[in-house]
Scaffold this motif. Structure first.
Motif, short mmCIF file in Angstrom:
data_model
loop_
_atom_site.label_atom_id
_atom_site.label_comp_id
_atom_site.label_asym_id
_atom_site.label_seq_id
_atom_site.Cartn_x
_atom_site.Cartn_y
_atom_site.Cartn_z
N ALA A 33 43.03 87.78 32.53
CA ALA A 33 42.66 89.14 32.12
C ALA A 33 43.41 90.19 32.92
O ALA A 33 43.57 91.32 32.47
N ARG A 34 43.85 89.83 34.11
CA ARG A 34 44.59 90.76 34.95
C ARG A 34 46.09 90.73 34.65
O ARG A 34 46.88 91.37 35.34
N SER A 35 46.48 90.01 33.62
CA SER A 35 47.87 89.84 33.27
C SER A 35 48.11 90.39 31.87
O SER A 35 47.31 90.17 30.97
N SER A 36 49.23 91.06 31.68
CA SER A 36 49.52 91.58 30.34
C SER A 36 49.70 90.45 29.33
O SER A 36 49.30 90.58 28.18
N GLU A 51 46.20 88.95 28.54
CA GLU A 51 45.40 89.81 27.65
C GLU A 51 45.69 89.52 26.18
O GLU A 51 44.83 89.68 25.33
N LEU A 70 43.43 86.47 25.35
CA LEU A 70 41.99 86.62 25.51
C LEU A 70 41.40 87.52 24.42
O LEU A 70 41.03 88.66 24.65
N THR A 71 41.30 86.97 23.24
CA THR A 71 40.74 87.70 22.11
C THR A 71 39.22 87.81 22.29
O THR A 71 38.61 87.05 23.04
N ASP A 80 33.42 96.58 23.77
CA ASP A 80 33.86 97.47 24.85
C ASP A 80 33.57 98.92 24.51
O ASP A 80 33.16 99.70 25.35
N VAL A 118 34.40 88.33 31.18
CA VAL A 118 35.54 87.47 31.48
C VAL A 118 35.17 86.53 32.62
O VAL A 118 35.15 86.92 33.78
#
Length: 173
Positions: free
Chosen positions: A77-80, A83, A86-87, A98, A127
């Motif tokens: 999640a901290r990576s482009s 992301e 991670l649907t 969100d 997450v």
């Protein structure tokens, strides 16, 4: 440091190609990229790895929906690139969750913003620090769920070795 490669199964075995993910913004874009690697609708694996932090496997079988496995959702999640994988569906969230969390906050500019306030866990449960996705993604290719979950450093090489594709993967590393 990231590494991403496509492994396409053909009549002659696996073919590997490195891939540039800079223009990939969605899972759909990634699936289209993978499908271009195999004009015969064969199985294509997209392998993504961030040095010792996480790895992901996306499996495309023809026109079927992509199947995804991510070794550590929180790290990804901290990576482009993470992301992209991670649907909402993969994380077990309803689309738009969100937005609902943000709308429920009363942000009128008068908040004190106490940094010691740990009671705000908005989105924190979304997450997990664990694998997510299809743990049986590689079962029929020789990597069991148990083996997949046990992988850590250099996971992609271990997967490629189990598939009999380690030599072709190394050519694009």
């Amino acid at each position: 440091m990231y590494f991403a490669a496509l492994l396409a199964r053909t009549e002659d075995g696996w073919e590997a190609s490195d891939t540039e993910l800079d223009d990939v913004e969605t899972l759909s874009d990634l699936a289209d990229l993978a499908r271009e690697a195999s004009p015969d609708d064969d199985t294509v694996l997209v392998l993504i790895e961030q040095e010792d932090a996480w790895f992901g496997v996306v499996r495309i079988d023809g026109e079927d929906d992509p199947r995804i496995y991510v070794s550590d959702a929180a790290a990804a999640a901290r990576s482009s690139y993470g992301e992209i994988l991670l649907t909402d569906e993969l994380l077990g969230k309803e689309p738009g969750d969100d937005d609902a969390d943000l709308e429920s906050l009363d942000l009128d500019g008068t908040e004190d913003g106490d940094p010691d306030d740990d009671d705000d866990d908005t989105g924190a449960e979304a997450v997990p620090h664990s694998p997510v996705g299809d743990t049986e993604i590689l079962d029929d290719l020789g990597v069991s769920e148990k083996e997949l979950r046990a992988l850590d450093a250099d996971a992609l090489s271990s997967i490629a070795e189990a598939l009999g594709a380690s030599e072709v993967l190394e050519t694009v590393r």
